[in-house]
Design a protein around this motif. Structure first.
Motif, mmCIF file in Angstrom:
data_model
loop_
_atom_site.group_PDB
_atom_site.id
_atom_site.type_symbol
_atom_site.label_atom_id
_atom_site.label_comp_id
_atom_site.label_asym_id
_atom_site.label_seq_id
_atom_site.Cartn_x
_atom_site.Cartn_y
_atom_site.Cartn_z
ATOM 1 N N GLN A 151 3.425 6.020 -5.554
ATOM 2 C CA GLN A 151 3.278 6.144 -7.004
ATOM 3 C C GLN A 151 2.172 7.125 -7.343
ATOM 4 N N GLY A 152 1.164 7.175 -6.515
ATOM 5 C CA GLY A 152 0.013 8.031 -6.757
ATOM 6 C C GLY A 152 -1.167 7.178 -7.181
ATOM 7 N N ILE A 153 -2.104 7.001 -6.277
ATOM 8 C CA ILE A 153 -3.245 6.117 -6.535
ATOM 9 C C ILE A 153 -4.058 6.600 -7.725
ATOM 10 N N GLU A 154 -4.306 7.899 -7.798
ATOM 11 C CA GLU A 154 -5.097 8.432 -8.913
ATOM 12 C C GLU A 154 -4.434 8.147 -10.260
ATOM 13 N N GLU A 155 -3.110 8.289 -10.312
ATOM 14 C CA GLU A 155 -2.389 8.032 -11.563
ATOM 15 C C GLU A 155 -2.456 6.557 -11.934
ATOM 16 N N LEU A 156 -2.346 5.682 -10.941
ATOM 17 C CA LEU A 156 -2.453 4.254 -11.214
ATOM 18 C C LEU A 156 -3.852 3.873 -11.687
ATOM 19 N N ILE A 157 -4.863 4.470 -11.079
ATOM 20 C CA ILE A 157 -6.242 4.208 -11.514
ATOM 21 C C ILE A 157 -6.418 4.633 -12.969
ATOM 22 N N ASP A 158 -5.942 5.825 -13.293
ATOM 23 C CA ASP A 158 -6.046 6.317 -14.668
ATOM 24 C C ASP A 158 -5.295 5.404 -15.642
ATOM 25 N N LEU A 211 -9.159 -8.279 -18.593
ATOM 26 C CA LEU A 211 -9.706 -6.925 -18.613
ATOM 27 C C LEU A 211 -10.681 -6.703 -17.463
ATOM 28 N N PHE A 212 -11.461 -7.710 -17.162
ATOM 29 C CA PHE A 212 -12.383 -7.621 -16.026
ATOM 30 C C PHE A 212 -11.599 -7.488 -14.723
ATOM 31 N N ASN A 213 -10.488 -8.219 -14.601
ATOM 32 C CA ASN A 213 -9.648 -8.113 -13.404
ATOM 33 C C ASN A 213 -9.058 -6.716 -13.265
ATOM 34 N N LEU A 214 -8.681 -6.100 -14.378
ATOM 35 C CA LEU A 214 -8.209 -4.713 -14.336
ATOM 36 C C LEU A 214 -9.293 -3.797 -13.792
ATOM 37 N N LYS A 215 -10.522 -4.018 -14.251
ATOM 38 C CA LYS A 215 -11.642 -3.193 -13.800
ATOM 39 C C LYS A 215 -11.865 -3.356 -12.298
ATOM 40 N N ILE A 216 -11.808 -4.585 -11.815
ATOM 41 C CA ILE A 216 -11.963 -4.843 -10.382
ATOM 42 C C ILE A 216 -10.851 -4.141 -9.605
ATOM 43 N N LEU A 217 -9.632 -4.188 -10.129
ATOM 44 C CA LEU A 217 -8.500 -3.570 -9.451
ATOM 45 C C LEU A 217 -8.672 -2.064 -9.343
ATOM 46 N N TRP A 218 -9.031 -1.395 -10.452
ATOM 47 C CA TRP A 218 -9.153 0.061 -10.359
ATOM 48 C C TRP A 218 -10.361 0.471 -9.519
ATOM 49 N N GLU A 219 -11.437 -0.298 -9.565
ATOM 50 C CA GLU A 219 -12.589 0.030 -8.724
ATOM 51 C C GLU A 219 -12.256 -0.135 -7.241
ATOM 52 N N SER A 220 -11.463 -1.145 -6.920
ATOM 53 C CA SER A 220 -11.037 -1.326 -5.530
ATOM 54 C C SER A 220 -10.116 -0.197 -5.097
ATOM 55 N N MET A 221 -9.256 0.241 -5.991
ATOM 56 C CA MET A 221 -8.363 1.350 -5.671
ATOM 57 C C MET A 221 -9.145 2.643 -5.496
ATOM 58 N N GLU A 222 -10.211 2.821 -6.277
ATOM 59 C CA GLU A 222 -11.060 4.002 -6.116
ATOM 60 C C GLU A 222 -11.721 4.006 -4.733
ATOM 61 N N LYS A 223 -12.084 2.834 -4.225
ATOM 62 C CA LYS A 223 -12.658 2.740 -2.878
ATOM 63 C C LYS A 223 -11.630 3.153 -1.835
ATOM 64 N N LEU A 224 -10.356 2.804 -2.061
ATOM 65 C CA LEU A 224 -9.300 3.196 -1.131
ATOM 66 C C LEU A 224 -9.159 4.713 -1.081
ATOM 67 N N VAL A 225 -9.301 5.351 -2.232
ATOM 68 C CA VAL A 225 -9.170 6.814 -2.307
ATOM 69 C C VAL A 225 -10.284 7.475 -1.520
ATOM 70 N N ARG A 226 -11.496 6.917 -1.594
ATOM 71 C CA ARG A 226 -12.640 7.507 -0.919
ATOM 72 C C ARG A 226 -12.560 7.409 0.603
ATOM 73 N N CYS A 227 -11.815 6.443 1.106
ATOM 74 C CA CYS A 227 -11.726 6.241 2.578
ATOM 75 C C CYS A 227 -10.843 7.274 3.229
ATOM 76 N N PHE A 229 0.822 -1.214 0.000
ATOM 77 C CA PHE A 229 0.000 0.000 0.000
ATOM 78 C C PHE A 229 0.852 1.259 0.000
ATOM 79 N N ASN A 230 1.971 1.234 0.690
ATOM 80 C CA ASN A 230 2.862 2.392 0.677
ATOM 81 C C ASN A 230 3.432 2.642 -0.714
ATOM 82 N N SER A 231 3.772 1.568 -1.417
ATOM 83 C CA SER A 231 4.301 1.760 -2.777
ATOM 84 C C SER A 231 3.231 2.299 -3.720
ATOM 85 N N ILE A 232 1.993 1.871 -3.527
ATOM 86 C CA ILE A 232 0.889 2.399 -4.334
ATOM 87 C C ILE A 232 0.682 3.881 -4.032
#
Length: 92
Positions: free
Chosen positions: A44-51, A76-92, A38-41
């Motif tokens: 790197q910048g969570i928003e940039e990784l999501i984008d 591709l579906f796994n990528l979608k799950i990953l970015w959606e999960s990362m978006e949830k992290l940003v909201r917390c 999580f520290n490495s993410i």
């Protein structure tokens, strides 16, 4: 494909008759490894990784003439799950 825990997903053309068994993926991750991840993410910048994940997904799905099989669609579906999960992290 079956394991000692029962049937699970096999990502090939035969997976449609199998069940998902999350218990086989419940490996123990040490707290320090999880924190390091999580520290490495965050560094790197969570928003940039999501984008970046969204961009790779969209290019692969909408801007290619290559046919997509079940394996590619699952990736591709796994990528979608990953970015959606990362978006949830940003909201917390």
């Amino acid at each position: 494909m079956s394991t000692q825990n029962g049937p699970n997903v096999c990502f090939n053309h035969k997976h449609s008759t199998e069940c998902y068994d999350p218990s086989i993926y419940s490996t123990k991750i040490s707290k320090s490894s999880e924190e390091e991840f999580f520290n490495s993410i965050k560094c790197q910048g969570i928003e940039e990784l999501i984008d970046s994940l969204k961009m790779v997904h969209d290019f692969a799905l909408y801007h290619t003439d290559l046919p997509l099989d079940a394996t590619e669609k699952m990736a591709l579906f796994n990528l979608k799950i990953l970015w959606e999960s990362m978006e949830k992290l940003v909201r917390c």
